[in-house]
Design a protein around this motif. Structure first.
Motif, PDB file in Angstrom:
ATOM      1  N   THR A  79     -30.922  10.653  12.368  1.00  0.00           N
ATOM      2  CA  THR A  79     -31.794   9.851  11.512  1.00  0.00           C
ATOM      3  C   THR A  79     -31.331   9.917  10.064  1.00  0.00           C
ATOM      4  O   THR A  79     -31.245   8.894   9.379  1.00  0.00           O
ATOM      5  CB  THR A  79     -33.257  10.335  11.615  1.00  0.00           C
ATOM      6  OG1 THR A  79     -33.731  10.114  12.955  1.00  0.00           O
ATOM      7  CG2 THR A  79     -34.167   9.605  10.643  1.00  0.00           C
ATOM      8  N   ARG A  82     -27.910   7.923   9.664  1.00  0.00           N
ATOM      9  CA  ARG A  82     -28.028   6.472   9.846  1.00  0.00           C
ATOM     10  C   ARG A  82     -28.908   5.810   8.800  1.00  0.00           C
ATOM     11  O   ARG A  82     -28.713   4.643   8.467  1.00  0.00           O
ATOM     12  CB  ARG A  82     -28.546   6.160  11.248  1.00  0.00           C
ATOM     13  CG  ARG A  82     -27.515   6.478  12.319  1.00  0.00           C
ATOM     14  CD  ARG A  82     -27.974   6.073  13.683  1.00  0.00           C
ATOM     15  NE  ARG A  82     -26.918   6.318  14.654  1.00  0.00           N
ATOM     16  CZ  ARG A  82     -27.057   6.162  15.933  1.00  0.00           C
ATOM     17  NH1 ARG A  82     -28.218   5.740  16.429  1.00  0.00           N
ATOM     18  NH2 ARG A  82     -26.057   6.404  16.757  1.00  0.00           N
ATOM     19  N   CYS A  83     -29.871   6.564   8.275  1.00  0.00           N
ATOM     20  CA  CYS A  83     -30.787   5.995   7.288  1.00  0.00           C
ATOM     21  C   CYS A  83     -30.477   6.459   5.870  1.00  0.00           C
ATOM     22  O   CYS A  83     -31.155   6.059   4.933  1.00  0.00           O
ATOM     23  CB  CYS A  83     -32.226   6.326   7.668  1.00  0.00           C
ATOM     24  SG  CYS A  83     -32.703   5.638   9.274  1.00  0.00           S
ATOM     25  N   ARG A  84     -29.511   7.333   5.724  1.00  0.00           N
ATOM     26  CA  ARG A  84     -29.002   7.793   4.428  1.00  0.00           C
ATOM     27  C   ARG A  84     -30.075   8.425   3.547  1.00  0.00           C
ATOM     28  O   ARG A  84     -30.099   8.240   2.344  1.00  0.00           O
ATOM     29  CB  ARG A  84     -28.304   6.651   3.679  1.00  0.00           C
ATOM     30  CG  ARG A  84     -27.161   6.052   4.459  1.00  0.00           C
ATOM     31  CD  ARG A  84     -26.447   4.982   3.702  1.00  0.00           C
ATOM     32  NE  ARG A  84     -27.278   3.800   3.533  1.00  0.00           N
ATOM     33  CZ  ARG A  84     -26.807   2.628   3.165  1.00  0.00           C
ATOM     34  NH1 ARG A  84     -25.530   2.467   2.903  1.00  0.00           N
ATOM     35  NH2 ARG A  84     -27.618   1.589   3.034  1.00  0.00           N
ATOM     36  N   ARG A  85     -30.947   9.192   4.176  1.00  0.00           N
ATOM     37  CA  ARG A  85     -32.006   9.869   3.429  1.00  0.00           C
ATOM     38  C   ARG A  85     -32.474  11.099   4.186  1.00  0.00           C
ATOM     39  O   ARG A  85     -32.247  11.229   5.389  1.00  0.00           O
ATOM     40  CB  ARG A  85     -33.176   8.937   3.162  1.00  0.00           C
ATOM     41  CG  ARG A  85     -33.932   8.498   4.418  1.00  0.00           C
ATOM     42  CD  ARG A  85     -34.748   7.267   4.195  1.00  0.00           C
ATOM     43  NE  ARG A  85     -33.845   6.129   4.161  1.00  0.00           N
ATOM     44  CZ  ARG A  85     -34.173   4.907   3.778  1.00  0.00           C
ATOM     45  NH1 ARG A  85     -35.400   4.640   3.428  1.00  0.00           N
ATOM     46  NH2 ARG A  85     -33.293   3.935   3.778  1.00  0.00           N
ATOM     47  N   THR A  87     -34.988  13.303   6.166  1.00  0.00           N
ATOM     48  CA  THR A  87     -36.009  12.899   7.132  1.00  0.00           C
ATOM     49  C   THR A  87     -37.425  13.135   6.610  1.00  0.00           C
ATOM     50  O   THR A  87     -38.368  12.510   7.089  1.00  0.00           O
ATOM     51  CB  THR A  87     -35.825  13.620   8.483  1.00  0.00           C
ATOM     52  OG1 THR A  87     -35.789  15.039   8.261  1.00  0.00           O
ATOM     53  CG2 THR A  87     -34.554  13.165   9.179  1.00  0.00           C
ATOM     54  N   TYR A  90     -39.496   9.972   5.779  1.00  0.00           N
ATOM     55  CA  TYR A  90     -40.273   9.327   6.836  1.00  0.00           C
ATOM     56  C   TYR A  90     -41.537  10.123   7.162  1.00  0.00           C
ATOM     57  O   TYR A  90     -42.585   9.549   7.443  1.00  0.00           O
ATOM     58  CB  TYR A  90     -39.429   9.125   8.094  1.00  0.00           C
ATOM     59  CG  TYR A  90     -38.375   8.085   7.881  1.00  0.00           C
ATOM     60  CD1 TYR A  90     -38.708   6.772   7.567  1.00  0.00           C
ATOM     61  CD2 TYR A  90     -37.023   8.400   7.976  1.00  0.00           C
ATOM     62  CE1 TYR A  90     -37.752   5.803   7.351  1.00  0.00           C
ATOM     63  CE2 TYR A  90     -36.053   7.439   7.774  1.00  0.00           C
ATOM     64  CZ  TYR A  90     -36.419   6.143   7.460  1.00  0.00           C
ATOM     65  OH  TYR A  90     -35.466   5.194   7.254  1.00  0.00           O
ATOM     66  N   ASP A 105     -37.509   2.636  14.906  1.00  0.00           N
ATOM     67  CA  ASP A 105     -36.406   2.975  15.807  1.00  0.00           C
ATOM     68  C   ASP A 105     -36.915   4.052  16.745  1.00  0.00           C
ATOM     69  O   ASP A 105     -37.505   5.037  16.287  1.00  0.00           O
ATOM     70  CB  ASP A 105     -35.223   3.487  14.973  1.00  0.00           C
ATOM     71  CG  ASP A 105     -33.997   3.818  15.791  1.00  0.00           C
ATOM     72  OD1 ASP A 105     -34.128   4.388  16.893  1.00  0.00           O
ATOM     73  OD2 ASP A 105     -32.889   3.526  15.326  1.00  0.00           O
ATOM     74  N   LEU A 108     -35.863   7.560  15.723  1.00  0.00           N
ATOM     75  CA  LEU A 108     -36.119   8.012  14.364  1.00  0.00           C
ATOM     76  C   LEU A 108     -37.024   9.239  14.370  1.00  0.00           C
ATOM     77  O   LEU A 108     -37.999   9.290  15.110  1.00  0.00           O
ATOM     78  CB  LEU A 108     -36.795   6.891  13.562  1.00  0.00           C
ATOM     79  CG  LEU A 108     -36.998   7.189  12.088  1.00  0.00           C
ATOM     80  CD1 LEU A 108     -36.456   6.041  11.257  1.00  0.00           C
ATOM     81  CD2 LEU A 108     -38.465   7.398  11.802  1.00  0.00           C
TER      82      LEU A 108
END
Length: 149
Positions: A79, A82-85, A87, A90, A105, A108
């Motif tokens: 996660t 792929r999301c460049r942050r 976790t 989120y 996703d 995710l």
């Protein structure tokens, strides 16, 4: 600075360019740093290092860690890459009532403990930890992620 559409940012957040993936040796060093941090606190962890695509490079499961942490650590790292942050972003969104996060996703993870690895301003991979509380997982992974400059 925000535009006119009710707080819409002018720039895309977390827009970190992709770089060359870290080497296997570098990933193993990061796992060793994370493991040392976990041992310092007597926390049992699963630790995963992934490439820029979120695919597994290196993995370690410490003795007696809960079995579910194997998959969770890998999904946190995936996660984050792929999301460049981190976790935790989120997690914070979900905790503040943004339930849509769970629909983004199926893989995710909205839990602390996944960190992007940024070297020279470019994403080179990510690391994910699981086995303790979210804050314990994050502390272990952050110790390793902070060594990348």
């Amino acid at each position: 600075m925000c535009g006119t559409a009710g707080g819409t940012p002018d720039k895309i957040p977390f827009d970190v360019p992709y770089g060359a993936t870290i080497s296997l040796d570098a990933a193993k060093r990061l796992l060793a740093i994370a493991e040392a941090e976990a041992k310092k606190h007597d926390w049992k962890m699963s630790i995963a290092g992934v490439d820029t695509h979120g695919e597994l490079l290196a993995f370690e499961r410490m003795d007696d860690v809960q079995y579910g942490s194997t998959t969770i650590s890998q999904n946190k790292a995936r996660t984050s890459a792929r999301c460049r942050r981190e976790t935790r972003v989120y997690y914070n969104q979900f905790e503040t009532g943004h339930a849509y996060v769970s629909t983004l996703d199926a893989g995710l993870v909205a839990s602390p403990g996944g960190f992007p690895l940024v070297e020279g301003g470019k994403l080179v991979g990510a690391i994910g930890c699981s086995g303790g509380t979210g804050d314990q997982d994050a502390a272990v992974c952050k110790a390793a992620a902070d060594t990348i400059k």
